[in-house]
Design a protein around this motif. Structure first.
Motif, PDB file in Angstrom:
ATOM      1  N   PRO A  76       0.695  -0.864   0.231  1.00 23.43           N
ATOM      2  CA  PRO A  76      -0.370  -0.122  -0.057  1.00 23.43           C
ATOM      3  C   PRO A  76       1.316   1.409  -0.229  1.00 23.43           C
ATOM      4  N   MET A  77       1.094   1.888  -1.256  1.00 25.01           N
ATOM      5  CA  MET A  77       1.514   3.511  -1.071  1.00 25.01           C
ATOM      6  C   MET A  77       1.567   4.082  -0.441  1.00 25.01           C
ATOM      7  N   PRO A  78      -0.250   4.605   0.114  1.00 31.53           N
ATOM      8  CA  PRO A  78      -0.130   5.184   1.055  1.00 31.53           C
ATOM      9  C   PRO A  78       0.540   5.235   2.197  1.00 31.53           C
ATOM     10  N   LEU A 108       2.538  -1.924  12.084  1.00 29.85           N
ATOM     11  CA  LEU A 108       1.072  -2.468  12.362  1.00 29.85           C
ATOM     12  C   LEU A 108      -0.034  -2.377  11.303  1.00 29.85           C
ATOM     13  N   VAL A 109       0.362  -1.190  10.848  1.00 30.84           N
ATOM     14  CA  VAL A 109      -0.928  -0.823  10.210  1.00 30.84           C
ATOM     15  C   VAL A 109      -0.822  -1.416   8.659  1.00 30.84           C
ATOM     16  N   LEU A 110       0.763  -1.815   8.312  1.00 27.86           N
ATOM     17  CA  LEU A 110       0.888  -2.884   7.095  1.00 27.86           C
ATOM     18  C   LEU A 110       0.480  -4.182   7.296  1.00 27.86           C
ATOM     19  N   ILE A 115      -3.987  -8.126   5.107  1.00 33.67           N
ATOM     20  CA  ILE A 115      -4.420  -9.252   4.667  1.00 33.67           C
ATOM     21  C   ILE A 115      -5.672  -8.876   4.584  1.00 33.67           C
ATOM     22  N   PHE A 116      -6.456  -7.673   3.955  1.00 34.01           N
ATOM     23  CA  PHE A 116      -7.417  -7.374   3.626  1.00 34.01           C
ATOM     24  C   PHE A 116      -7.154  -5.999   2.554  1.00 34.01           C
ATOM     25  N   TYR A 117      -6.453  -7.021   1.700  1.00 32.15           N
ATOM     26  CA  TYR A 117      -5.724  -5.717   0.501  1.00 32.15           C
ATOM     27  C   TYR A 117      -6.317  -5.760  -0.272  1.00 32.15           C
ATOM     28  N   ASN A 118      -6.918  -7.088  -0.282  1.00 37.97           N
ATOM     29  CA  ASN A 118      -7.614  -7.520  -2.031  1.00 37.97           C
ATOM     30  C   ASN A 118      -9.464  -7.956  -1.261  1.00 37.97           C
ATOM     31  N   GLY A 119      -9.666  -7.199  -0.193  1.00 33.54           N
ATOM     32  CA  GLY A 119     -10.914  -7.132   0.303  1.00 33.54           C
ATOM     33  C   GLY A 119     -11.247  -7.884   1.501  1.00 33.54           C
ATOM     34  N   ASP A 130       4.879 -10.399   1.203  1.00 33.61           N
ATOM     35  CA  ASP A 130       4.529  -8.829   0.790  1.00 33.61           C
ATOM     36  C   ASP A 130       5.111  -8.169   1.853  1.00 33.61           C
ATOM     37  N   THR A 131       4.641  -8.426   3.355  1.00 31.77           N
ATOM     38  CA  THR A 131       4.494  -7.951   4.440  1.00 31.77           C
ATOM     39  C   THR A 131       6.355  -7.861   5.254  1.00 31.77           C
ATOM     40  N   SER A 132       6.897  -8.846   4.436  1.00 27.62           N
ATOM     41  CA  SER A 132       8.302  -9.087   4.252  1.00 27.62           C
ATOM     42  C   SER A 132       9.005  -8.082   3.787  1.00 27.62           C
ATOM     43  N   VAL A 133       8.929  -7.759   2.965  1.00 27.09           N
ATOM     44  CA  VAL A 133       9.129  -6.404   2.071  1.00 27.09           C
ATOM     45  C   VAL A 133       8.938  -5.485   2.367  1.00 27.09           C
TER      46      VAL A 133
END
Length: 297
Positions: A76-78, A108-110, A115-119, A130-133
């Motif tokens: 999530p870029m923002p 924490l926000v990331l 988890i809900f990136y795709n809805g 993705d979280t690790s990166v």
């Protein structure tokens, strides 16, 4: 009678063993422009320096996240950019506590958002990857960059914060110039050919030599402290900068790209200029904190 043959001989400069590898004119022009921006930031510190660092952190994060998105990563870029800015700016009033709190909150926000990136009704695929990166990028750019920003807050007796920033930047320049010159003219033994074929042990030695010399001079004459602490600063800065270069080279190799972007002609992306400075800023802050807290008049 003709003049002796040796009278016609001319002194020849040693030929470079390796090419610079880029458009040198464009690189020098952009480098001068960046240098002037940094000088303005130093003169207007602390707020001017914070603006320069915060801007660099934002652009570098945008570049890296953009490249990761092209490679199929979902970040999530923002959150990445806003969280990074929070780390930098919270270091002003709260110093290391502000950095740590902002870093933990952003992670924490990331972690939760991904988890809900795709809805909420779809499975979060590649969550760990993705979280690790994302955590890696937050550490690599804004966390390290925040320590560069805090250099402007150091001052002791008659030594202003601008001198601490200047010490850092001059050591970086010394490391780059020494490494570049030694690498181009004498580079013959690759340091890590599988990661960065052009980086040589001769270039590393040149960086150590000029970086430690610059450190000794700046710490002694600008910060009025022991010259040998400047030598330690120069060596540690060069080691961290070299490792930072190798980390970015491996990062780009994994993604199959040459530059982070084409933002800076002759240089590639901004992150291609910051790769060594970011980790070296952290170790510089650690060493100069000793100088700041134990003034040797």
């Amino acid at each position: 009678m003709s003049e002796p043959e040796h009278h016609h001989r001319t002194v020849r400069m040693p030929k470079p063993k390796n090419s610079a590898g880029r458009d040198l004119k464009a690189a020098v022009g952009v480098g001068v422009g960046l240098g002037l921006l940094v000088i303005v930031g130093i003169l207007l510190s602390p707020w001017g320096w914070y603006l320069v660092v915060a801007g660099a952190v934002a652009v570098a994060t945008w570049e890296v996240c953009g490249r990761l998105k092209e490679a199929g990563y979902h970040l999530p870029m923002p959150i990445m950019i806003i969280g990074g800015q929070a780390m930098v700016w919270c270091s002003w009033p709260f110093e290391t506590s502000g950095i740590l709190a902002s870093y933990v909150a952003t992670v924490l926000v990331l972690m939760f958002f991904r988890i809900f990136y795709n809805g909420p009704e779809k499975e979060a695929r590649n969550y760990l990857r993705d979280t690790s990166v994302g955590i890696f990028v937050l550490t690599w750019i804004p966390l390290f960059g925040s320590f560069a920003a805090m250099l402007s807050l150091m001052e002791n007796n008659d030594v202003p914060g601008t001198f601490f920033i200047l010490t850092f930047m001059l050591c970086v320049v010394g490391s780059d110039v020494g490494g570049y010159a030694a690498g181009v003219f004498f580079g013959a033994h690759p340091m890590a050919p599988a990661v960065s074929p052009k980086k040589s042990w001769e270039g590393f030695a040149g960086s150590i030599l000029l970086g430690s010399l610059t450190g000794a001079i700046t710490v002694h004459f600008l910060l009025h402290h022991h010259w040998w602490l400047g030598v330690i600063l120069g060596i540690c800065l060069v080691v961290c900068a070299t490792l930072g270069d190798l980390v970015e080279s491996q990062f780009k190799r994994d993604l199959g790209i040459k530059d982070m972007s084409n933002l800076l002609p002759g240089h590639g992306g901004l992150m291609d200029r910051l790769d060594g400075m970011l980790p070296s800023a952290m170790v510089t802050w650690l060493i100069l904190s000793v100088v700041s807290s134990s003034y040797a008049g």
